[in-house]
Design a protein around this motif. Structure first.
Motif, short mmCIF file in Angstrom:
data_model
loop_
_atom_site.label_atom_id
_atom_site.label_comp_id
_atom_site.label_asym_id
_atom_site.label_seq_id
_atom_site.Cartn_x
_atom_site.Cartn_y
_atom_site.Cartn_z
N ARG A 129 -4.12 6.32 -3.81
CA ARG A 129 -3.95 7.28 -4.90
C ARG A 129 -2.53 7.19 -5.46
NH1 ARG A 129 -7.41 10.41 -1.47
NH2 ARG A 129 -5.60 11.30 -0.40
N GLU A 130 -1.57 7.06 -4.56
CA GLU A 130 -0.17 6.95 -4.96
C GLU A 130 0.07 5.75 -5.87
OE1 GLU A 130 3.76 7.32 -2.26
OE2 GLU A 130 2.48 5.62 -1.69
N ASP A 148 -6.46 7.82 9.89
CA ASP A 148 -6.62 7.83 8.44
C ASP A 148 -6.84 6.45 7.85
OD1 ASP A 148 -6.27 10.62 8.28
OD2 ASP A 148 -4.08 10.39 8.30
N SER A 172 1.08 6.99 2.33
CA SER A 172 1.83 7.34 1.13
C SER A 172 3.30 7.59 1.46
CB SER A 172 1.23 8.58 0.47
OG SER A 172 1.33 9.69 1.34
N TYR A 212 -5.03 2.96 3.28
CA TYR A 212 -4.92 4.42 3.39
C TYR A 212 -5.25 5.03 2.03
CZ TYR A 212 -2.64 4.08 7.95
OH TYR A 212 -2.36 3.83 9.28
N HIS A 213 -6.15 6.02 2.02
CA HIS A 213 -6.57 6.63 0.76
C HIS A 213 -5.39 7.23 0.01
CE1 HIS A 213 -10.90 6.13 1.19
NE2 HIS A 213 -10.84 6.61 2.43
N ASP A 214 -4.47 7.91 0.76
CA ASP A 214 -3.37 8.58 0.06
C ASP A 214 -2.44 7.58 -0.62
OD1 ASP A 214 -2.27 7.61 2.42
OD2 ASP A 214 -1.32 9.50 3.00
N HIS A 215 -2.23 6.43 0.01
CA HIS A 215 -1.39 5.41 -0.61
C HIS A 215 -2.10 4.79 -1.81
CE1 HIS A 215 1.51 2.25 -1.16
NE2 HIS A 215 0.64 1.30 -0.87
#
Length: 203
Positions: A15-16, A147, A177, A10-13
């Protein structure tokens, strides 16, 4: 049976966690002793000061397969579930800093909480599945299968190049995330769409 976990999906994770987006699925294994089933309590281990939750969609393999073509991957799973990949983040960070494998941070006893499984026919669209995790009544993670960087069928095709998939194998498909620390007496509840599948305590 094997427990196969997909990382960085997952992109948001990513980044996290300050991680790069992979060009192919990243995976690691947990032993069968890591299974935590039937919403039994999770006993906090004494070897970590940063034990974190990672809620994930699960897929259960229903027949043996190797080098599976993408057009047939959908026939190798019938059931979807919800799970938590418990991670000793402090140990994982130490291993990464030293360039060592980090199974010690992922494969310990009861580190793979697994719900009951639901037949995939009960869902109208596997590419648009909502799931979420509450900690002590507060939502801490929320995700949707749309996602995913690598969708379920891509994951199965890729894994089968390297591993023979067998009936009963469980695939953790990655976490969104919101990962965070758990503590004694915490209450974890997880939903897949409107179905509460996880409901247990940290002891």
């Amino acid at each position: 049976m094997k427990i196969i976990c997909i990382g960085k999906n997952y992109h948001d994770h990513n980044r996290e966690m300050n991680s790069k987006t992979p060009i192919a699925p990243v995976f690691f294994l947990k032993p069968d002793t890591s299974l935590l089933i039937r919403n039994r309590p999770f006993f906090l281990p004494n070897f970590s000061n940063q034990l974190e939750h990672e809620v994930e969609l699960l897929v259960k393999i229903c027949k043996v397969g190797k080098n599976i073509s993408r057009k047939f991957t959908h026939t190798y799973y019938n059931e979807i579930g919800l799970g938590i990949d418990f991670t000793a983040r402090d140990l994982q960070s130490e291993c990464r800093n030293e360039g060592n494998p980090w199974e010690i941070a992922k494969g310990f006893d009861s580190s793979a909480a697994v719900s009951e499984f639901i037949h995939k026919k009960e869902f109208s669209d596997l590419t648009n599945l909502n799931f979420k995790l509450h900690l002590n009544g507060n939502q801490v993670q929320r995700g949707n299968s749309s996602d995913m960087i690598f969708v379920i069928d891509e994951i199965i095709e890729y894994l089968s190049k390297f591993l023979t998939l067998k009936t009963g194998d469980i695939i953790f498909t990655g976490t969104p995330s919101g990962v965070g620390k758990v503590a004694i007496n915490d209450h974890l509840e997880g939903w897949l769409e409107d179905k509460k599948l996880l409901d247990f305590y940290i002891k």
